[in-house]
Design a protein around this motif. Structure first.
Motif, PDB file in Angstrom:
ATOM      1  N   GLU A  21     -14.997  63.882 -42.634  1.00 23.01           N
ATOM      2  CA  GLU A  21     -14.470  62.580 -43.067  1.00 23.01           C
ATOM      3  C   GLU A  21     -13.189  62.202 -42.320  1.00 23.01           C
ATOM      4  OE1 GLU A  21     -14.111  62.997 -47.308  1.00 23.01           O
ATOM      5  OE2 GLU A  21     -16.283  63.122 -47.547  1.00 23.01           O
ATOM      6  N   SER A  22     -12.436  63.192 -41.844  1.00 25.73           N
ATOM      7  CA  SER A  22     -11.192  62.916 -41.116  1.00 25.73           C
ATOM      8  C   SER A  22     -11.441  62.650 -39.635  1.00 25.73           C
ATOM      9  CB  SER A  22     -10.228  64.093 -41.258  1.00 25.73           C
ATOM     10  OG  SER A  22     -10.592  65.169 -40.408  1.00 25.73           O
ATOM     11  N   GLY A  23     -12.698  62.697 -39.221  1.00 26.20           N
ATOM     12  CA  GLY A  23     -12.992  62.549 -37.795  1.00 26.20           C
ATOM     13  C   GLY A  23     -12.647  63.810 -37.008  1.00 26.20           C
ATOM     14  N   TRP A  24     -12.684  64.953 -37.706  1.00 24.98           N
ATOM     15  CA  TRP A  24     -12.463  66.266 -37.111  1.00 24.98           C
ATOM     16  C   TRP A  24     -11.005  66.528 -36.734  1.00 24.98           C
ATOM     17  CZ3 TRP A  24     -16.653  68.406 -38.626  1.00 24.98           C
ATOM     18  CH2 TRP A  24     -17.837  67.668 -38.656  1.00 24.98           C
ATOM     19  N   VAL A  25     -10.072  65.745 -37.284  1.00 26.36           N
ATOM     20  CA  VAL A  25      -8.671  65.939 -36.905  1.00 26.36           C
ATOM     21  C   VAL A  25      -7.822  66.598 -37.990  1.00 26.36           C
ATOM     22  CG1 VAL A  25      -8.627  64.098 -35.189  1.00 26.36           C
ATOM     23  CG2 VAL A  25      -8.059  63.576 -37.565  1.00 26.36           C
ATOM     24  N   ASP A  26      -8.248  66.556 -39.241  1.00 26.38           N
ATOM     25  CA  ASP A  26      -7.428  67.092 -40.321  1.00 26.38           C
ATOM     26  C   ASP A  26      -7.786  68.540 -40.634  1.00 26.38           C
ATOM     27  OD1 ASP A  26      -6.017  64.790 -40.543  1.00 26.38           O
ATOM     28  OD2 ASP A  26      -7.063  64.041 -42.312  1.00 26.38           O
ATOM     29  N   GLY A  27      -7.477  69.411 -39.697  1.00 17.36           N
ATOM     30  CA  GLY A  27      -7.687  70.838 -39.916  1.00 17.36           C
ATOM     31  C   GLY A  27      -6.567  71.411 -40.754  1.00 17.36           C
TER      32      GLY A  27
END
Length: 193
Positions: free
Chosen positions: A99-105
């Motif tokens: 859901e974060s576009g793969w950026v919110d690790g």
């Protein structure tokens, strides 16, 4: 009805810094950007965090660590199967990452990797976060009847696998590494029954 109070300037700085470190890492996050996005003056940032960027990062990582600890506590709560709960946590992490576009690790992992080899407060707070998360998992396993030593080792394995799978999922831009890790961790936990 009680009126909600706006977050304090300090709290805004911490939350914004946590999100920026999560997306850009510690090195890529600047103190001026934190101030701007938190709608705070640079002077306010230094007022609350006289230690500068590292002090802000320590507070942000501590905040993020507690956020994930809460996810773990909620996910592992109850009398149900701890294996299913661990798998469900992995699925929740995968969905959030997608859901974060793969950026919110994981901001803890991002900051830890960027400060490896240093004896910094950032490394210490990251290590504390990982140990805290392991403790939450171990406590749940012990409550489910696992021997303390098995629970401790399994908890270390669970957190290590989830953290690694999250990085792999980000790189691959796919939920599957986390979902696979969740399935395999559940299988491992069930093998102790």
């Amino acid at each position: 009805m009680a009126e909600k109070t706006a977050p304090s300037t300090r709290d805004r700085i911490v939350v914004v810094a946590a999100r920026l470190i999560q997306r850009q890492g510690y090195v890529g996050t600047g103190i001026k950007q934190i101030a701007k996005e938190a709608e705070a003056t640079l002077g306010s940032v230094y007022h609350f965090f006289p230690g500068g960027k590292e002090a802000v990062a320590v507070a942000a990582i501590t905040y993020s660590a507690e956020e994930f600890a809460q996810v773990l506590r909620e996910g592992l709560a109850g009398d149900g199967d701890p294996a299913a709960a661990i798998e469900a946590c992995a699925v929740e992490l995968a969905a959030g990452l997608r859901e974060s576009g793969w950026v919110d690790g994981c901001p803890v992992t991002a900051a830890a990797l960027e400060t490896l080899g240093t004896d910094s407060e950032i490394q210490r707070v990251c290590a504390d976060a990982l140990r805290g998360w392991e403790g939450i998992v171990a406590e749940r396993l012990v409550a489910s009847g696992f021997a303390a030593e098995d629970a401790r080792e399994l908890a270390t394995t669970v957190i290590s696998a989830l953290e690694g799978a999250e990085v792999t999922a980000q790189v691959a831009r796919s939920e599957e590494p986390l979902r696979s890790a969740g399935r395999q961790l559940a299988r491992l936990v069930r093998s102790y029954a």
